[in-house]
Design a protein around this motif. Structure first.
Motif, short mmCIF file in Angstrom:
data_model
loop_
_atom_site.label_atom_id
_atom_site.label_comp_id
_atom_site.label_asym_id
_atom_site.label_seq_id
_atom_site.Cartn_x
_atom_site.Cartn_y
_atom_site.Cartn_z
N ARG A 122 0.85 -1.19 0.00
CA ARG A 122 0.00 0.00 0.00
C ARG A 122 0.89 1.24 0.00
O ARG A 122 1.87 1.31 0.74
N PRO A 123 0.56 2.25 -0.80
CA PRO A 123 1.37 3.47 -0.82
C PRO A 123 1.51 4.08 0.58
O PRO A 123 0.52 4.25 1.29
N GLY A 124 2.74 4.34 0.98
CA GLY A 124 2.98 4.91 2.30
C GLY A 124 3.23 3.89 3.38
O GLY A 124 3.69 4.25 4.47
N GLY A 125 2.93 2.61 3.11
CA GLY A 125 3.25 1.56 4.09
C GLY A 125 2.28 1.50 5.25
O GLY A 125 1.10 1.80 5.12
N PHE A 126 2.79 1.14 6.42
CA PHE A 126 1.93 0.93 7.59
C PHE A 126 2.68 1.28 8.87
O PHE A 126 3.91 1.38 8.88
N THR A 127 1.91 1.45 9.93
CA THR A 127 2.47 1.82 11.23
C THR A 127 2.55 0.60 12.12
O THR A 127 1.57 -0.15 12.24
N LEU A 128 3.69 0.41 12.76
CA LEU A 128 3.84 -0.70 13.69
C LEU A 128 3.08 -0.42 14.98
O LEU A 128 2.94 0.74 15.40
N PRO A 129 2.58 -1.46 15.64
CA PRO A 129 1.89 -1.24 16.92
C PRO A 129 2.85 -0.72 17.98
O PRO A 129 4.04 -1.02 17.97
N HIS A 130 2.31 0.07 18.89
CA HIS A 130 3.09 0.62 20.00
C HIS A 130 2.15 0.66 21.21
O HIS A 130 1.30 1.55 21.32
N ALA A 131 2.29 -0.31 22.09
CA ALA A 131 1.32 -0.50 23.17
C ALA A 131 1.13 0.74 24.05
O ALA A 131 -0.01 1.11 24.36
#
Length: 759
Positions: free
Chosen positions: A602-611
């Motif tokens: 997906r354009p721009g990628g993704f955000t990793l989880p941060h609890a």
């Protein structure tokens, strides 16, 4: 013209000095960018390359780890990012003829600037035992040489595998997999020298060694504290985020021993108004004495505790642990001691407190100015205490923001490049690949140098970077490297490390971020993680500098096949052909990367989880965010001495020297300068323009000397001085490190200044 490097090594010890500037970027930045880009790449290649920097269908800038917004500007790069791209996409070439004309002894006399300006290395090069210069070698022979030396070791722990922050997620994952299948956790990386203190402190306090804010949080903040950081040179695109925050009403406090032009005023080159007028950024400048940050935040915490209704009692009750012990220590903070430690006026701290109490959403950003002291970890823990007190973690517009320099140093750590891996990570790795990873801790950077020095390590392999130029105690480090049986550097351009070799040495030329990467499975892309936990694709668009280059994943995969042989069931050949197969494995090993290939497409990628950010959930042993209490520490300065910090010039990225100017600080045509407060200089009898030797003093009694530095009277904090690295790395003792993180304490070196014999 663009294909020609400088013919001689320019003199670097006679700089011209003018008054420092009070604004960053603007028209001069555009002019300087275009000039340097065209010198390296030519006009057509400049346009072809720069328009793809940080674009969703382009490549990630190798200049820093600052994230991009979802909506991109056509020119989504800064001056220093353009310099980094130009150096990599240069038309200059370093062929075997160059190495034939320059024996290793000659390369060792050259400056880092001259070496880097020669261009891209085109073929693998080999220095045989007893030879005086590198010769071209085939890739097949290069892998045979590495396999010979690695298989001859008495233990896998006699090998060290170092990683630079520019390495992609895919290459980093393969390197740590190979090292662990080989049998060692000796995986030092550049984070050991910069943000290891941040990771140590944040893991202890909030349960994850990463920052908790996004770009949108910065835009929503009421107060942003920028401590020990120079965004104008090191992360210029951060200035755009600060400008946007200011426009939305945020206040900014700068905490630094040096006034920095970018934090004073930012002339945004992407807007007409920004170009002409610019935006004043800093509302309050706290010109702190080096190493006084812990004392400052401790006193602020005391004052918050004393202010009616200032503590977020609900957050503290529901989400934190250790409050009472912390509060008792904070209440003992002493005004007089704080003023002595920080060098600040009481009224300045009271102004800062008023801004803190008026803010509902506060972010603290920091970099090497906080992380490279003996007491760096307790300092950052005190910053976390400061944020926890008012509930400023897990709230929009608030949180911790360690600003990483290398463009994928955070991603490399996420991929398992760590000498002290978590058992859960190794369990997942072993299950996925059917291997048995070693469980004992390996060597970090400092420990690796000690191991090479003491004969405990015999093979050194570096994936990118300039290890010799970046590390402390230069004489000790170089002597240690020369004791190795084999040194290997995966590189794009010549650097100092290529001239400081073991008995045998290899230089393995690799693709850069700007290069097209075509493998047997077709055109490939790699991924990176930015400073705020966003993962996205990076696709080069240029024809590689030579047909003899291999990608970093290909180099690791072929090395693994040569060393591990048919006994390994890991599909190394498949990994080289198609990086998607690497990402499939990452998705099953690394939490947060599930369905990796689909999400990164997906354009721009993704955000990793941060609890902590996402759920106010803290994966610590207590299950909560931890307040901590530690004695206040700060460097004590003997009479007649100064505290020295090492730093970058504006024409520099870590050990890569783009030019010999530091425009914002008024330095032109030289690097051997020491910035000294005029009052300190007068007391020490140092006239502006005089030449001095810098001599560091350490408890081991060894004299470390950096000769021939021009004194520049400069508005630094009293008692403090500053000079560029790597020229002053020689002054940083190998054993002078931060507690817990073992990061070199390069920001608080006690030095005396002696009149130079060359004066």
């Amino acid at each position: 013209m663009a294909a020609k490097p400088p013919a001689g090594d320019p003199v670097q010890d006679a700089p011209q000095v003018a008054a420092p500037q009070h604004a960053a970027a603007g028209l001069p930045a555009i002019g300087h960018t275009l000039k340097m880009a065209q010198q390296q790449m030519g006009v057509r290649r400049t346009a072809q390359t720069l328009l793809k920097v940080n674009q969703k269908d382009g490549f990630d800038c190798p200049g820093c780890a600052w994230p991009e917004e979802d909506k991109r500007h056509t020119a989504e790069f800064c001056e220093n990012g353009a310099k980094a791209v130009a150096e990599e996409a240069t038309l200059r070439r370093v062929t075997p003829d160059f190495f034939a004309a320059h024996p290793v002894a000659d390369l060792a006399t050259r400056s880092g600037y001259w070496l880097g300006q020669q261009g891209r290395i085109t073929q693998p090069m080999y220095l045989a035992e007893g030879a005086d210069r590198y010769d071209a070698v085939t890739w097949e022979r290069a892998f045979e040489i590495m396999a010979e030396e690695l298989k001859a070791l008495d233990s896998p722990d006699e090998a060290v595998f170092y990683t630079s922050g520019r390495t992609s997620n895919e290459a980093a994952f393969l390197l740590q997999l190979f090292a662990r299948e080989f049998g060692t956790n000796n995986l030092p990386d550049c984070s050991n020298m910069c943000h290891e203190s941040s990771g140590s402190a944040l893991t202890q306090t909030i349960g994850i060694g990463k920052g908790s804010v996004s770009l949108e949080d910065l835009h929503q903040a009421d107060l942003i504290i920028v401590a020990g950081q120079n965004p104008g040179t090191n992360h210029p695109r951060m200035l755009t985020a600060l400008e946007k925050a200011k426009a939305a009403g945020a206040k900014i406090i700068s905490v630094n021993p040096l006034p920095e032009a970018g934090l004073e005023r930012f002339k945004n080159p992407q807007t007409p108004q920004g170009m002409i007028k610019g935006a004043a950024l800093t509302d309050l400048f706290l010109q702190i004495r080096l190493g006084g940050d812990q004392a400052l935040f401790r006193l602020l915490n005391k004052l918050i505790l004393e202010a009616d209704g200032a503590v977020d009692e609900e957050f503290v009750r529901d989400h934190t642990h250790g409050y009472e012990e912390f509060a008792a220590a904070a209440r003992d903070a002493d005004w007089d001691e704080t003023l002595a430690a920080t060098g600040l006026e009481r009224t300045k701290i009271e102004q800062a407190l008023a801004m803190v109490l008026a803010s509902k959403r506060t972010i603290v950003c920091w970099a090497m100015g906080l992380t490279q002291h003996k007491h760096a970890v307790p300092t950052i823990r005190e910053v976390v205490n400061f944020l926890l007190l008012r509930g400023n973690i897990g709230r929009p517009g608030a949180g911790v923001c360690p600003v990483r320099g290398h463009s994928n140093v955070q991603g490399d750590r996420t991929m398992g490049i760590f000498e002290r891996p978590a058992p859960a990570f190794l369990d997942a790795l072993d299950k996925e690949f059917g291997i048995t990873s070693p469980r004992h801790h390996g060597f970090d950077v400092v420990r690796s140098i000690q191991a090479l020095r003491d004969g405990e390590a015999k093979v050194f392999f570096a994936m990118g970077g300039n290890f010799v130029g970046a590390t402390p105690d230069t004489d000790v480090t170089e002597a240690a490297m020369r004791k190795a049986r084999l040194t290997v550097h995966v590189s794009t351009k010549p650097n100092r490390s290529h001239a400081v070799t073991g008995a045998r040495a290899l230089i393995l030329p690799t693709l850069g971020r700007t290069d097209k990467d075509v493998q047997a499975g077709g055109k490939q892309f790699v991924t990176v993680e930015d400073s705020m936990g966003m993962v996205h694709a990076s696709r080069g668009n240029l024809t590689p500098a030579s047909p003899h280059l291999l990608s970093e994943p290909a180099i690791v995969a072929r090395l693994a096949r040569a060393v591990l042989g048919p006994a390994s069931t890991t599909p190394w050949e498949d990994f080289e052909k198609d990086y998607g197969t690497i990402r499939d494995r990452i998705s099953r090993v690394v939490p947060g990367f599930e369905d990796f290939n689909a999400r990164v497409a997906r354009p721009g990628g993704f955000t990793l989880p941060h609890a902590p950010r996402d759920e106010r959930r803290f994966n610590t042993p207590t299950g909560k965010a931890n307040f901590t209490a530690a004695p206040v520490e700060y460097p004590k300065l003997p009479e007649g001495r100064l505290l020295l910090q090492t730093l970058r010039s504006h024409d520099q990225y870590n050990t890569t020297i783009y030019g010999l100017d530091d425009r914002y600080r008024g330095i032109k045509g030289g690097r051997r300068v020491v910035l000294v407060n005029p009052d300190d200089a007068r007391e020490l009898g140092l006239a502006d323009g005089a030449y001095t030797d810098l001599v560091s003093e350490w408890k081991d009694g060894v004299e470390r000397r950096a000769p021939g530095f021009r004194v520049v009277h400069y508005p630094t904090a009293r008692g403090c001085a500053a000079a560029y690295y790597p020229e002053t790395n020689v002054l940083v003792p190998l054993d002078a490190t931060a507690d817990t993180s073992n990061t070199p304490a390069s920001k608080s070196v006690v030095v005396r200044l002696e009149q130079s014999p060359t004066a």
